[in-house]
Each structure stands twice: as structure tokens, then as C-alpha cells.
Design a protein around this motif. Sequence first.
Motif, PDB file in Angstrom:
ATOM      1  N   MET A 176       0.864  -1.183   0.000  1.00 55.00           N
ATOM      2  CA  MET A 176       0.000   0.000   0.000  1.00 55.00           C
ATOM      3  C   MET A 176       0.901   1.235   0.000  1.00 55.00           C
ATOM      4  N   PRO A 177       1.128   1.859  -1.145  1.00 55.71           N
ATOM      5  CA  PRO A 177       2.164   2.892  -1.232  1.00 55.71           C
ATOM      6  C   PRO A 177       1.775   4.248  -0.662  1.00 55.71           C
ATOM      7  N   ASN A 178       0.471   4.568  -0.622  1.00 52.24           N
ATOM      8  CA  ASN A 178       0.037   5.902  -0.205  1.00 52.24           C
ATOM      9  C   ASN A 178      -0.870   5.837   1.021  1.00 52.24           C
ATOM     10  N   TYR A 179      -0.431   6.511   2.113  1.00 50.27           N
ATOM     11  CA  TYR A 179      -1.236   6.628   3.333  1.00 50.27           C
ATOM     12  C   TYR A 179      -1.659   5.242   3.814  1.00 50.27           C
ATOM     13  N   HIS A 180      -0.643   4.462   4.017  1.00 49.60           N
ATOM     14  CA  HIS A 180      -0.720   3.042   4.329  1.00 49.60           C
ATOM     15  C   HIS A 180      -1.695   2.743   5.461  1.00 49.60           C
ATOM     16  N   ASN A 181      -2.398   1.635   5.324  1.00 49.80           N
ATOM     17  CA  ASN A 181      -3.271   1.103   6.371  1.00 49.80           C
ATOM     18  C   ASN A 181      -2.537  -0.069   7.026  1.00 49.80           C
ATOM     19  N   THR A 183      -0.373   2.268   9.054  1.00 55.77           N
ATOM     20  CA  THR A 183       0.620   3.209   9.581  1.00 55.77           C
ATOM     21  C   THR A 183       0.468   4.639   9.081  1.00 55.77           C
ATOM     22  N   GLY A 184      -0.209   4.844   7.939  1.00 52.82           N
ATOM     23  CA  GLY A 184      -0.385   6.185   7.392  1.00 52.82           C
ATOM     24  C   GLY A 184       0.801   6.712   6.605  1.00 52.82           C
ATOM     25  N   VAL A 185       1.907   5.959   6.498  1.00 53.98           N
ATOM     26  CA  VAL A 185       3.101   6.462   5.816  1.00 53.98           C
ATOM     27  C   VAL A 185       2.992   6.245   4.308  1.00 53.98           C
ATOM     28  N   CYS A 186       3.878   6.917   3.560  1.00 50.96           N
ATOM     29  CA  CYS A 186       3.952   6.768   2.111  1.00 50.96           C
ATOM     30  C   CYS A 186       5.287   6.141   1.721  1.00 50.96           C
ATOM     31  N   LEU A 187       5.243   5.299   0.706  1.00 53.62           N
ATOM     32  CA  LEU A 187       6.460   4.707   0.163  1.00 53.62           C
ATOM     33  C   LEU A 187       7.202   5.760  -0.659  1.00 53.62           C
ATOM     34  N   SER A 188       8.484   5.948  -0.372  1.00 58.16           N
ATOM     35  CA  SER A 188       9.266   6.976  -1.056  1.00 58.16           C
ATOM     36  C   SER A 188       9.418   6.640  -2.541  1.00 58.16           C
ATOM     37  N   ILE A 189       9.681   7.671  -3.339  1.00 59.75           N
ATOM     38  CA  ILE A 189       9.864   7.470  -4.779  1.00 59.75           C
ATOM     39  C   ILE A 189      11.029   6.521  -5.043  1.00 59.75           C
ATOM     40  N   GLU A 190      12.119   6.700  -4.308  1.00 59.82           N
ATOM     41  CA  GLU A 190      13.290   5.852  -4.502  1.00 59.82           C
ATOM     42  C   GLU A 190      12.947   4.379  -4.269  1.00 59.82           C
ATOM     43  N   ARG A 191      12.141   4.125  -3.239  1.00 60.43           N
ATOM     44  CA  ARG A 191      11.780   2.739  -2.941  1.00 60.43           C
ATOM     45  C   ARG A 191      10.757   2.201  -3.936  1.00 60.43           C
ATOM     46  N   ARG A 192       9.910   3.059  -4.484  1.00 58.55           N
ATOM     47  CA  ARG A 192       8.993   2.609  -5.542  1.00 58.55           C
ATOM     48  C   ARG A 192       9.793   2.110  -6.740  1.00 58.55           C
ATOM     49  N   GLU A 214      -6.311   9.355  -3.359  1.00 58.27           N
ATOM     50  CA  GLU A 214      -6.943  10.665  -3.537  1.00 58.27           C
ATOM     51  C   GLU A 214      -7.005  11.468  -2.242  1.00 58.27           C
ATOM     52  N   LEU A 215      -6.732  10.820  -1.108  1.00 57.95           N
ATOM     53  CA  LEU A 215      -6.880  11.482   0.185  1.00 57.95           C
ATOM     54  C   LEU A 215      -5.574  12.135   0.616  1.00 57.95           C
ATOM     55  N   SER A 216      -5.111  13.066  -0.206  1.00 57.38           N
ATOM     56  CA  SER A 216      -3.866  13.786   0.050  1.00 57.38           C
ATOM     57  C   SER A 216      -4.189  15.176   0.589  1.00 57.38           C
ATOM     58  N   PHE A 217      -3.723  15.474   1.783  1.00 61.52           N
ATOM     59  CA  PHE A 217      -4.040  16.771   2.387  1.00 61.52           C
ATOM     60  C   PHE A 217      -3.320  17.924   1.700  1.00 61.52           C
ATOM     61  N   SER A 218      -2.228  17.627   1.024  1.00 57.19           N
ATOM     62  CA  SER A 218      -1.488  18.662   0.294  1.00 57.19           C
ATOM     63  C   SER A 218      -1.885  18.732  -1.175  1.00 57.19           C
ATOM     64  N   GLY A 219      -2.564  17.684  -1.651  1.00 62.98           N
ATOM     65  CA  GLY A 219      -2.907  17.610  -3.069  1.00 62.98           C
ATOM     66  C   GLY A 219      -1.823  16.967  -3.914  1.00 62.98           C
ATOM     67  N   GLU A 220      -0.666  16.698  -3.306  1.00 59.87           N
ATOM     68  CA  GLU A 220       0.451  16.107  -4.045  1.00 59.87           C
ATOM     69  C   GLU A 220       0.202  14.621  -4.282  1.00 59.87           C
ATOM     70  N   GLU A 325       0.067  12.380   6.054  1.00 61.89           N
ATOM     71  CA  GLU A 325      -0.212  13.488   5.142  1.00 61.89           C
ATOM     72  C   GLU A 325      -1.450  13.230   4.305  1.00 61.89           C
ATOM     73  N   GLY A 326      -2.201  12.213   4.693  1.00 62.90           N
ATOM     74  CA  GLY A 326      -3.433  11.863   3.999  1.00 62.90           C
ATOM     75  C   GLY A 326      -4.007  10.589   4.588  1.00 62.90           C
ATOM     76  N   GLY A 327      -5.032  10.062   3.949  1.00 60.86           N
ATOM     77  CA  GLY A 327      -5.601   8.791   4.369  1.00 60.86           C
ATOM     78  C   GLY A 327      -6.556   8.889   5.532  1.00 60.86           C
ATOM     79  N   PHE A 328      -6.672   7.769   6.260  1.00 64.01           N
ATOM     80  CA  PHE A 328      -7.674   7.602   7.319  1.00 64.01           C
ATOM     81  C   PHE A 328      -7.091   7.458   8.720  1.00 64.01           C
ATOM     82  N   PHE A 329      -5.794   7.094   8.843  1.00 61.83           N
ATOM     83  CA  PHE A 329      -5.348   6.488  10.089  1.00 61.83           C
ATOM     84  C   PHE A 329      -4.152   7.164  10.742  1.00 61.83           C
ATOM     85  N   LEU A 330      -4.150   7.075  12.086  1.00 61.46           N
ATOM     86  CA  LEU A 330      -3.002   7.445  12.912  1.00 61.46           C
ATOM     87  C   LEU A 330      -2.556   6.184  13.647  1.00 61.46           C
ATOM     88  N   TRP A 331      -1.253   5.883  13.565  1.00 65.41           N
ATOM     89  CA  TRP A 331      -0.671   4.669  14.156  1.00 65.41           C
ATOM     90  C   TRP A 331       0.156   5.079  15.363  1.00 65.41           C
TER      91      TRP A 331
END
Length: 406
Positions: A176-181, A183-192, A214-220, A325-331
Amino acid sequence: MELVKEYPISKRFPELPLLSAANAKKHPDLIPFAFGHPAKESFDISLLSDSAVSALQLDGPRALQYSGGAGPDHVVNWIQQRSKHVSIIVETQNILVTAGSMQAIDLATRTLTDPGDHVWVEAPTFFGAIRQFSLAEVKISSIPMDQNGLMTDELERKLKEAVKDNAPIPKFIYVMPNYHNPTGVCLSIERRKKLAELAYEYNFYILEDDAYVELSFSGEKLPSIYSFGPKRVIYLSTFSKTIAPGIRMGWALADDEVIIQRMKMLKSDGSTSVFVQEIISHFLADVKFEYHMKRINDLYCARKDAMINAVKECFGEEVAFTEPEGGFFLWLSFPKEVNTSEFASAALSRGVSFIESKFFYVDRAETNHIRLSFTFTNEEDIQKGVKRIAESYYQCKKSIEVLNGV
């Protein structure tokens, strides 16, 4: 009347633990942080109502037949165009609309694996996916994460070790690369990029579950893993977080048309509700989607901020977290010696639910975390709920200290 004999049902059903929050609805004053649900305020009831009327009035006879009207084609065309936001270029014949992303996970798993094959997941990972993989009778192993997502160095080490020991390579890795369920973290571009490279080198697939993109608080929006390795990625997403989960509509796409055709063969329901697709096609044609998502993300960002402020106020330095920075969850991460299952029931009796971390692991489970959803509950109840969790935790901590003679 004859006695009913015991009947041996299928052995494929795994023995999975019951979530502690499973009985949460029984509490009359529940604050449900366990529910990974959208806010009711996110639903555009008026436009959905108009879209349903339009679906019936403009093309009702065709929309209600098995094959449907023009709506399903419009939905696929929308997905094709929207996918460009995450650097995905795909033909419409490589897109399969499914009954939610959970069906897409099921179809992809059964397409790529046979019983006994190996699947690797992040640690922690979505417990719904664990259930699907278990039902497919595969062997599940995990790779650790940090604040930048899946640790690809550790993944590469494990792959090299498997080759050296002549051990099985995974048929796919679920990410889950964006706003992981959870943990809420994102996979970095380098790791992708690295993950895609490893998929080509070691010949496995990546199941990229992008439900929260789509649940990006910055729109990025970061480029998808698919964009770096389309020949070895099945990309999944859903309308559950952007329109409503009750419509049960998601999708899968793959560069390899053979993969999509085999997923279609396994899709025993035929087409995903063509009438619902007709409704959604009208919704997508009429909605100002960017404004729609900004409204939702502004709401969720405010609730996330309220939860973080409450956590800081109630726990201080007792817990750690990465601000999503997006998503549903705080870990939330407690001290290593804490087992969050020890105060889950006490919190539930106080009227607040959460999901303890043991449910998100398949091996080497860490027990000192909890997942809190900030989307479903208003800001006032978020403050109350976090306070109730803190009261339950500190009471549990005090009891343990008394027992240990501290």
C-alpha cells in the motif's frame, strides 16, 4: 425428526482471531476509532440522488439489463483518464471494474497463485488482505517497514537469501504505497523504483493497493509503482474513499491483458452491478471532482489535526507516531514492553474502540501499537475518545506496576 449430523465444511477457512472491536456497536455511547469508514459528511447525497434518477430516466431499460447501458464504458474511460494523475498510461481493455477493491485483491490473488505458493506483505499490513490471502491457501511472510514505507533493502536481502538457499520466491508482494493502512506512511519514490526493479530481476508481481491515493491533504500525488514497472504490477484502487463504500466499486488494471482476462474468468458475478455503474457514470460526469476531493480532504485534515492535538495533550512523550499526510489512520506506538491488547477491552468499556496492532501482522507480531481512524468521528468526539484511551492505558500501566511491585 432425524438428528442432524455434523457436516465437514471446507477446510480452506483460516482460524483468524476476532477483532477486539467486533462487539463495539453494543456500547450506547461508542466513539468508534476502530471503524475505517468515511465521514457521512463526505457523501454527496444530492448529486448521487440526481445521478440515480438520471440513470433510470435517460437509459433505464438498458441500464437494468445484464449488459447495461453506456455507463460502464464511461466509468472505465474516467478511470483511464484519472490514472494519469499517478503516471499510469493504460488501455481501457486493461481495466477491470470490481465489486470494491477487496474483490480485486481476491481476483488478483487467485489469478497469480496456487495453494502453497508464497506471498510477501508489509509488516504491518491490512488485515483484510491477510484474510484474502489466507483463504487462497498461500504461505504469507512479511517485510518490515519504516517511516518511508517498505524497507526495500531488507526485501532485496531476503530475495538474495531465498535464491542462495533455493527457497521459493514470492509470486507477488502486496504493498500500500500511499497513506498506508494502518501506519499512514507513504512509500518513497526511490523505494517505488527499487521495488519495481526487484520485481523484474526476481520475476514476481507487485499488488499495488492504492485505495487512499486521492486522500492527500497537500494535493500532491507521487508516481505509482506501476509507472516504474508496468509489466510486473497489478494496480488496484476504489471509489469507496471518494464517493461511498456502499456502492461497492473498485478496479484493477494491468499492462498484461492476459492477467485481466484471467481475472475476468474468475469473476463469477459477471459484471459489477451495471446499474450502479450507470449511476456512478452520471455522478462522475456532473461532479467537480477536484473541488469534491478538496472538501473531503479539508474535513479529514481538520480531524487528523484534532486527533494529533488530543494525543499530544493526553499522552505527551508516552507515545510516538508519524503524522500522516493523507488517508484515514493514525498509528500510535507505545513503549516496546506495552501490549495494547491489555487495555483494549477497558477502553471499549469506557466507550471507545481501536484496533490493536497484533491483527496487522502475520509473523513476528508487534503488540505495542494501535490504529486510530480519524475520519469517521467529529472533532469533539475525537477529543473525548483519545482521553478515554489514555485513561484506560494509564490505569492498565498502574495496575501492572503494582503487580510488579514498582
